[in-house]
Design a protein around this motif. Structure first.
Motif, PDB file in Angstrom:
ATOM      1  N   SER A  62       0.837  -1.200   0.000  1.00  0.00           N
ATOM      2  CA  SER A  62       0.000   0.000   0.000  1.00  0.00           C
ATOM      3  C   SER A  62       0.875   1.255   0.000  1.00  0.00           C
ATOM      4  O   SER A  62       0.384   2.344  -0.254  1.00  0.00           O
ATOM      5  CB  SER A  62      -0.930   0.007   1.207  1.00  0.00           C
ATOM      6  N   LEU A  63       2.175   1.096   0.285  1.00  0.00           N
ATOM      7  CA  LEU A  63       3.101   2.224   0.317  1.00  0.00           C
ATOM      8  C   LEU A  63       4.364   1.864  -0.463  1.00  0.00           C
ATOM      9  O   LEU A  63       4.993   0.838  -0.190  1.00  0.00           O
ATOM     10  CB  LEU A  63       3.479   2.570   1.760  1.00  0.00           C
ATOM     11  N   LEU A  64       4.719   2.700  -1.429  1.00  0.00           N
ATOM     12  CA  LEU A  64       5.968   2.553  -2.174  1.00  0.00           C
ATOM     13  C   LEU A  64       6.984   3.477  -1.530  1.00  0.00           C
ATOM     14  O   LEU A  64       6.778   4.685  -1.477  1.00  0.00           O
ATOM     15  CB  LEU A  64       5.770   2.923  -3.650  1.00  0.00           C
ATOM     16  N   LEU A  65       8.065   2.908  -1.011  1.00  0.00           N
ATOM     17  CA  LEU A  65       9.092   3.676  -0.309  1.00  0.00           C
ATOM     18  C   LEU A  65      10.343   3.732  -1.173  1.00  0.00           C
ATOM     19  O   LEU A  65      10.897   2.694  -1.531  1.00  0.00           O
ATOM     20  CB  LEU A  65       9.392   3.023   1.042  1.00  0.00           C
ATOM     21  N   GLY A  87      -5.305  -0.792  -5.396  1.00  0.00           N
ATOM     22  CA  GLY A  87      -6.043   0.151  -4.568  1.00  0.00           C
ATOM     23  C   GLY A  87      -5.368   1.499  -4.438  1.00  0.00           C
ATOM     24  O   GLY A  87      -4.707   1.990  -5.345  1.00  0.00           O
ATOM     25  N   THR A  88      -5.550   2.104  -3.273  1.00  0.00           N
ATOM     26  CA  THR A  88      -4.949   3.398  -2.984  1.00  0.00           C
ATOM     27  C   THR A  88      -3.440   3.243  -2.882  1.00  0.00           C
ATOM     28  O   THR A  88      -2.940   2.424  -2.124  1.00  0.00           O
ATOM     29  CB  THR A  88      -5.497   3.964  -1.660  1.00  0.00           C
ATOM     30  N   ARG A  89      -2.713   4.030  -3.671  1.00  0.00           N
ATOM     31  CA  ARG A  89      -1.259   3.947  -3.680  1.00  0.00           C
ATOM     32  C   ARG A  89      -0.684   5.176  -3.005  1.00  0.00           C
ATOM     33  O   ARG A  89      -1.086   6.295  -3.295  1.00  0.00           O
ATOM     34  CB  ARG A  89      -0.744   3.858  -5.112  1.00  0.00           C
ATOM     35  N   LEU A  90       0.275   4.931  -2.117  1.00  0.00           N
ATOM     36  CA  LEU A  90       0.924   6.014  -1.391  1.00  0.00           C
ATOM     37  C   LEU A  90       2.422   5.950  -1.629  1.00  0.00           C
ATOM     38  O   LEU A  90       2.981   4.871  -1.840  1.00  0.00           O
ATOM     39  CB  LEU A  90       0.617   5.898   0.094  1.00  0.00           C
ATOM     40  N   LEU A  91       3.072   7.109  -1.569  1.00  0.00           N
ATOM     41  CA  LEU A  91       4.494   7.217  -1.858  1.00  0.00           C
ATOM     42  C   LEU A  91       5.236   7.785  -0.658  1.00  0.00           C
ATOM     43  O   LEU A  91       4.752   8.705  -0.005  1.00  0.00           O
ATOM     44  CB  LEU A  91       4.693   8.130  -3.072  1.00  0.00           C
ATOM     45  N   ALA A  92       6.406   7.232  -0.376  1.00  0.00           N
ATOM     46  CA  ALA A  92       7.286   7.741   0.672  1.00  0.00           C
ATOM     47  C   ALA A  92       8.679   7.940   0.083  1.00  0.00           C
ATOM     48  O   ALA A  92       9.125   7.143  -0.736  1.00  0.00           O
ATOM     49  CB  ALA A  92       7.351   6.769   1.840  1.00  0.00           C
ATOM     50  N   ALA A  93       9.343   9.010   0.506  1.00  0.00           N
ATOM     51  CA  ALA A  93      10.718   9.283   0.090  1.00  0.00           C
ATOM     52  C   ALA A  93      11.547   9.503   1.347  1.00  0.00           C
ATOM     53  O   ALA A  93      11.252  10.402   2.136  1.00  0.00           O
ATOM     54  CB  ALA A  93      10.778  10.514  -0.802  1.00  0.00           C
ATOM     55  N   MET A  94      12.561   8.671   1.529  1.00  0.00           N
ATOM     56  CA  MET A  94      13.394   8.774   2.722  1.00  0.00           C
ATOM     57  C   MET A  94      14.853   8.932   2.334  1.00  0.00           C
ATOM     58  O   MET A  94      15.367   8.185   1.510  1.00  0.00           O
ATOM     59  CB  MET A  94      13.201   7.551   3.605  1.00  0.00           C
ATOM     60  N   ALA A 120       4.931  13.067  -2.205  1.00  0.00           N
ATOM     61  CA  ALA A 120       5.066  11.940  -1.287  1.00  0.00           C
ATOM     62  C   ALA A 120       4.242  12.184  -0.028  1.00  0.00           C
ATOM     63  O   ALA A 120       4.182  13.307   0.475  1.00  0.00           O
ATOM     64  CB  ALA A 120       6.534  11.730  -0.920  1.00  0.00           C
ATOM     65  N   SER A 121       3.614  11.135   0.479  1.00  0.00           N
ATOM     66  CA  SER A 121       2.845  11.218   1.727  1.00  0.00           C
ATOM     67  C   SER A 121       3.768  11.274   2.928  1.00  0.00           C
ATOM     68  O   SER A 121       3.454  11.894   3.932  1.00  0.00           O
ATOM     69  CB  SER A 121       1.921  10.009   1.853  1.00  0.00           C
ATOM     70  N   VAL A 122       4.895  10.562   2.841  1.00  0.00           N
ATOM     71  CA  VAL A 122       5.874  10.532   3.923  1.00  0.00           C
ATOM     72  C   VAL A 122       7.209  10.984   3.347  1.00  0.00           C
ATOM     73  O   VAL A 122       7.677  10.423   2.359  1.00  0.00           O
ATOM     74  CB  VAL A 122       6.033   9.115   4.517  1.00  0.00           C
ATOM     75  N   VAL A 123       7.805  12.003   3.949  1.00  0.00           N
ATOM     76  CA  VAL A 123       9.133  12.458   3.547  1.00  0.00           C
ATOM     77  C   VAL A 123      10.010  12.527   4.793  1.00  0.00           C
ATOM     78  O   VAL A 123       9.547  12.904   5.862  1.00  0.00           O
ATOM     79  CB  VAL A 123       9.109  13.825   2.828  1.00  0.00           C
ATOM     80  N   LEU A 124      11.266  12.131   4.633  1.00  0.00           N
ATOM     81  CA  LEU A 124      12.194  12.169   5.751  1.00  0.00           C
ATOM     82  C   LEU A 124      13.589  12.464   5.223  1.00  0.00           C
ATOM     83  O   LEU A 124      14.187  11.630   4.550  1.00  0.00           O
ATOM     84  CB  LEU A 124      12.190  10.830   6.508  1.00  0.00           C
ATOM     85  N   PRO A 125      14.129  13.659   5.513  1.00  0.00           N
ATOM     86  CA  PRO A 125      15.495  13.961   5.100  1.00  0.00           C
ATOM     87  C   PRO A 125      16.497  13.244   5.999  1.00  0.00           C
ATOM     88  O   PRO A 125      16.153  12.712   7.045  1.00  0.00           O
ATOM     89  CB  PRO A 125      15.581  15.477   5.262  1.00  0.00           C
ATOM     90  N   GLY A 126      17.731  13.265   5.587  1.00  0.00           N
ATOM     91  CA  GLY A 126      18.812  12.665   6.361  1.00  0.00           C
ATOM     92  C   GLY A 126      19.761  11.938   5.441  1.00  0.00           C
ATOM     93  O   GLY A 126      19.399  11.560   4.334  1.00  0.00           O
TER      94      GLY A 126
END
Length: 151
Positions: A62-65, A87-94, A120-126
Motif C-alpha cells: 500500500s506504500l511505495l518507499l 487500490g490506494t497507492r501512497l508514496l514515501a521518500a526517505m 510523497a505522503s511521507v518524507v524524511l530527510p537525512g
C-alpha cells in the motif's frame, strides 16, 4: 483477533489501533546507506511482530518507499512498481537523495530526487536517517491519517 496492548507514545498519548502497513521498498540509486538502515528497521519490525511490514512485491503493498537518487535506469522500474500496486497507492521518500538528489547532481544518468516529480505522503530527510527516525516518521504519518499533511 489480537488483543490490544496499551502502548504509549513518548508524549504520553495512547497509540490508536491501526491497519497493517505493507511497504515495498526500491533503492533507486546512490550509496545504499538508506537501504541499509531500512534493512535494520525491517529486521526489528519482524522480530517485534509489528503491523508495519516490508513485502516482496508491489502487488502486496500500500506504500511505495523510495531511497536513493532517481536514475534514468530505475525510473521505469519505479513506474512499473507504482502501476502494479493495488487500490490506494501512497508514496514515501526517505533520505536526502530521494528528496532532492542529495550529493548526486542531475546528469545524463541521474534525474535527481523525486521531490519535484511526485508528491510523497511521507518524507524524511537525512543522510541516512536512522532506523528509529524512519519508524518515527511512519508512525507519526499513520497517526495523522492517510490524508493528512506529509510527515
Amino acid at each position: 483477533m489480537m488483543a490490544y496492548l496499551n502502548l504509549f507514545w513518548p508524549e504520553g498519548a495512547v497509540l490508536p489501533r491501526m491497519l497493517p502497513l505493507d511497504i515495498f521498498h526500491i533503492e533507486t540509486g546512490g550509496c545504499t546507506g538508506c537501504a541499509l538502515e531500512l534493512r535494520s528497521l525491517s529486521r526489528a519490525l519482524v522480530e517485534g511482530r509489528s503491523d508495519i511490514r516490508f513485502v516482496s512485491t508491489p502487488r502486496q503493498a500500500s506504500l511505495l518507499l523510495l531511497t536513493g537518487s532517481l536514475t534514468v535506469e530505475m525510473a521505469p522500474v519505479v513506474e512499473l512498481a507504482w502501476q502494479a500496486m493495488p487500490g490506494t497507492r501512497l508514496l514515501a521518500a526517505m533520505g536526502d537523495c530521494a528528496l532532492d538528489g542529495g550529493v548526486f547532481t542531475p546528469n545524463y544518468a541521474v534525474m535527481g530526487g523525486i521531490g519535484g516529480r511526485a508528491r510523497a505522503s511521507v518524507v524524511l530527510p537525512g543522510c541516512p536517517p536512522s532506523p528509529a527516525e524512519m519508524l518515527d516518521a511512519l508512525i507519526r504519518w499513520r497517526m495523522q491519517g492517510e490524508d493528512g499533511p506529509p510527515a
